[in-house]
Design a protein around this motif. Structure first.
Motif: not given
Length: 344
Positions: A184-192, A211-214, A263-267, A272-278
């Motif tokens: 996809l080229g770029r994705v984001a990760i949100l770790d909660i 793009h990583f957010v924790s 964190g979601m505002a930053s994402i 990104p083209k997709a979001l992954l969530v830890s």
């Protein structure tokens, strides 16, 4: 919603870990995944088994020497005189002298951190199955599903490219994110998860395509201690692509959800083209591993906020150790998440 799950996790079941110098029951037990699986099936979600992934994408994220260690350590360990059936690290490499020894005793302390990363005969098999579950969920999304959930065990976000710890051996979300970014080229990760995703941060710290957010408890007093501070923002191409939102001790729903909003505002700004969530359920009040105090309704609120994201989403299971509350908290999160997904 489709979810992925590998029964191979049962092969990893060390009974004890070392905590503050004392052998303690291992909270990261098979019953965690069994409880979440039961809840998913009761809700009518569709189970999908991982298929034929091999090690290509695992090796794209993890160091070759580390993977060789994980896959051979137990057999080599059992050849050491007086070795126990379970590997417990007992000697550790100092950061100033990271010389890789050839002996398994030396490599145990070179590749594993602390007392919460024991290994048994089936640990490698279980870890690979967990990584494959994350990859399969990502594939489902790449093939058109709007969302998918990877019921991963063992968890992964504390695993570095060349270093395991905190119950984690292979970094499931990082493997999946690298795979998705390649498509996809770029994705984001949100770790909660209540603990900072130090391994995930390290893997992507110098990259601009992830793009990583924790959102996590104060790392000065909570594992992993040595990463997760607000001034860690990325380096090189990754500068500005790392956002840590540590919270004070005993933070409750309002502070936790406000950090998720931030964190979601930053994402969203990263686009990104997709979001992954830890997805960790250990921020829950009373979880034996946590210093946060999130309620079941807090998880519903988190689901709503994440579910409002309009792109594809992959949920990857991390921590959560109060087993009797896992099903209830997963139910609340998914209710909020799916309700918002349907609204969008």
């Amino acid at each position: 919603m489709k979810f992925t799950y590998s029964a191979l996790h049962h092969q990893h079941a060390p009974e004890h870990i070392m905590v503050r110098g004392t052998m303690a029951p291992n909270l990261e037990a098979p019953v965690r995944a069994e409880t979440l699986l039961k809840q998913l099936c009761a809700q009518g979600h569709e189970q999908v088994s991982p298929q034929g992934w091999g090690q290509e994408w695992i090796a794209a994220v993890h160091d070759a020497g580390y993977l060789e260690f994980l896959s051979t350590a137990h057999e080599r360990w059992r050849q050491v005189p007086n070795a126990t059936p379970v590997i417990h690290p007992h000697a550790f490499a100092h950061y100033s002298s990271r010389r890789r020894p050839s002996s398994v005793q030396g490599q145990v302390g070179y590749y594993l951190a602390g007392g919460s990363s024991p290994m048994t005969e089936g640990t490698w098999t279980a870890a690979v199955g967990s990584a494959h579950a994350a990859l399969e969920a990502s594939k489902l999304v790449l093939e058109g599903e709007r969302e998918a959930y990877a019921l991963c065990r063992p968890p992964g976000h504390h695993a570095y490219a060349d270093f395991g710890g905190g119950f984690c051996y292979l970094n499931n979300v990082a493997i999946a994110a690298h795979y998705m970014a390649s498509e996809l080229g770029r994705v984001a990760i949100l770790d909660i998860d209540t603990h900072h995703g130090n391994g995930t941060q390290s893997i992507f710290y110098k990259r601009g395509d992830v793009h990583f957010v924790s959102v996590h408890g104060d790392p000065n007093v909570l594992f992993p201690f040595y990463a997760g501070y607000a001034d860690e923002t990325g380096e090189g191409e990754g500068e500005g692509c790392n956002l840590n939102l540590p919270l004070p001790l005993k933070s409750e729903d309002p502070a936790w959800l406000a950090a998720i909003d931030q964190g979601m505002a930053s994402i969203q700004a990263y686009a990104p083209k997709a979001l992954l969530v830890s997805l960790g359920f250990d921020p829950f009040k009373g979880d034996p591993s946590s210093d946060l105090a999130v309620s079941t309704e807090g998880f519903r609120g988190a689901g709503e906020r994440i579910g409002a994201y309009r792109g594809p989403v992959v949920l990857v299971q991390e921590g959560g150790y109060l087993v009797e509350k896992l099903g209830e908290n997963l139910d609340a999160f998914l209710e909020g998440f799916m309700r918002m997904r349907k609204a969008n």
